[in-house]
Write a protein that holds these residues in place. Structure first.
Motif, PDB file in Angstrom:
ATOM      1  N   GLY A  55       7.752 -14.555 -21.677  1.00  0.00           N
ATOM      2  CA  GLY A  55       8.099 -13.154 -21.442  1.00  0.00           C
ATOM      3  C   GLY A  55       8.431 -12.493 -22.768  1.00  0.00           C
ATOM      4  O   GLY A  55       9.169 -13.061 -23.570  1.00  0.00           O
ATOM      5  N   ILE A  56       7.863 -11.331 -23.016  1.00  0.00           N
ATOM      6  CA  ILE A  56       8.142 -10.569 -24.231  1.00  0.00           C
ATOM      7  C   ILE A  56       8.607  -9.182 -23.823  1.00  0.00           C
ATOM      8  O   ILE A  56       7.965  -8.522 -23.020  1.00  0.00           O
ATOM      9  CB  ILE A  56       6.901 -10.442 -25.132  1.00  0.00           C
ATOM     10  CG1 ILE A  56       6.367 -11.810 -25.522  1.00  0.00           C
ATOM     11  CG2 ILE A  56       7.221  -9.612 -26.375  1.00  0.00           C
ATOM     12  CD1 ILE A  56       5.060 -11.770 -26.294  1.00  0.00           C
ATOM     13  N   GLY A  57       9.712  -8.744 -24.399  1.00  0.00           N
ATOM     14  CA  GLY A  57      10.169  -7.393 -24.133  1.00  0.00           C
ATOM     15  C   GLY A  57      11.541  -7.386 -23.498  1.00  0.00           C
ATOM     16  O   GLY A  57      12.135  -8.440 -23.281  1.00  0.00           O
ATOM     17  N   PRO A  58      12.055  -6.221 -23.243  1.00  0.00           N
ATOM     18  CA  PRO A  58      11.353  -4.945 -23.223  1.00  0.00           C
ATOM     19  C   PRO A  58      10.952  -4.510 -24.633  1.00  0.00           C
ATOM     20  O   PRO A  58      11.672  -4.730 -25.592  1.00  0.00           O
ATOM     21  CB  PRO A  58      12.367  -3.973 -22.626  1.00  0.00           C
ATOM     22  CG  PRO A  58      13.699  -4.598 -22.868  1.00  0.00           C
ATOM     23  CD  PRO A  58      13.463  -6.085 -22.905  1.00  0.00           C
ATOM     24  N   ALA A  59       9.770  -3.928 -24.697  1.00  0.00           N
ATOM     25  CA  ALA A  59       9.226  -3.443 -25.971  1.00  0.00           C
ATOM     26  C   ALA A  59       8.142  -2.412 -25.676  1.00  0.00           C
ATOM     27  O   ALA A  59       7.580  -2.379 -24.584  1.00  0.00           O
ATOM     28  CB  ALA A  59       8.637  -4.593 -26.764  1.00  0.00           C
ATOM     29  N   ARG A  60       7.872  -1.603 -26.668  1.00  0.00           N
ATOM     30  CA  ARG A  60       6.790  -0.624 -26.537  1.00  0.00           C
ATOM     31  C   ARG A  60       5.443  -1.330 -26.645  1.00  0.00           C
ATOM     32  O   ARG A  60       5.332  -2.385 -27.268  1.00  0.00           O
ATOM     33  CB  ARG A  60       6.897   0.427 -27.629  1.00  0.00           C
ATOM     34  CG  ARG A  60       8.165   1.244 -27.554  1.00  0.00           C
ATOM     35  CD  ARG A  60       8.102   2.387 -28.551  1.00  0.00           C
ATOM     36  NE  ARG A  60       9.349   3.114 -28.587  1.00  0.00           N
ATOM     37  CZ  ARG A  60       9.725   4.015 -27.675  1.00  0.00           C
ATOM     38  NH1 ARG A  60       8.948   4.262 -26.653  1.00  0.00           N
ATOM     39  NH2 ARG A  60      10.870   4.645 -27.796  1.00  0.00           N
ATOM     40  N   LYS A  61       4.439  -0.736 -26.035  1.00  0.00           N
ATOM     41  CA  LYS A  61       3.085  -1.288 -26.076  1.00  0.00           C
ATOM     42  C   LYS A  61       2.649  -1.515 -27.520  1.00  0.00           C
ATOM     43  O   LYS A  61       2.065  -2.541 -27.854  1.00  0.00           O
ATOM     44  CB  LYS A  61       2.122  -0.340 -25.364  1.00  0.00           C
ATOM     45  CG  LYS A  61       0.699  -0.812 -25.333  1.00  0.00           C
ATOM     46  CD  LYS A  61      -0.177   0.190 -24.603  1.00  0.00           C
ATOM     47  CE  LYS A  61      -1.629  -0.209 -24.622  1.00  0.00           C
ATOM     48  NZ  LYS A  61      -2.475   0.769 -23.923  1.00  0.00           N
TER      49      LYS A  61
END
Length: 75
Positions: A55-61
């Protein structure tokens, strides 16, 4: 990494995307890249030690694109 037992805020309105890595090395490479970029990430490991997801994020695209561009969408 998120520490076991840590409760993280979950935003139900954010977009989630499931991508497929070709192999475990690709998953580990993405994990290292996410950490180097300062993005929160968590490896999902089964009880027997099998790594099944990252899992990566939360982050912008735009923050994830460089890391995930070689992965394919799951059907």
């Amino acid at each position: 990494f998120a520490r076991p037992g840590t409760i993280c805020e979950y935003n139900a309105n954010s977009i989630k995307v499931a991508l497929r890595a070709d192999n475990l090395l690709a998953l580990h490479t993405a994990e290292k890249a996410a950490i180097a970029a300062g993005l929160p990430c968590a490896r999902v490991t089964e009880q027997d030690g099998t790594v099944t997801a990252l899992g990566i994020g939360p982050a912008r695209k735009s923050e994830c694109k460089q890391i995930t561009r070689s992965f394919r969408l799951l059907p």
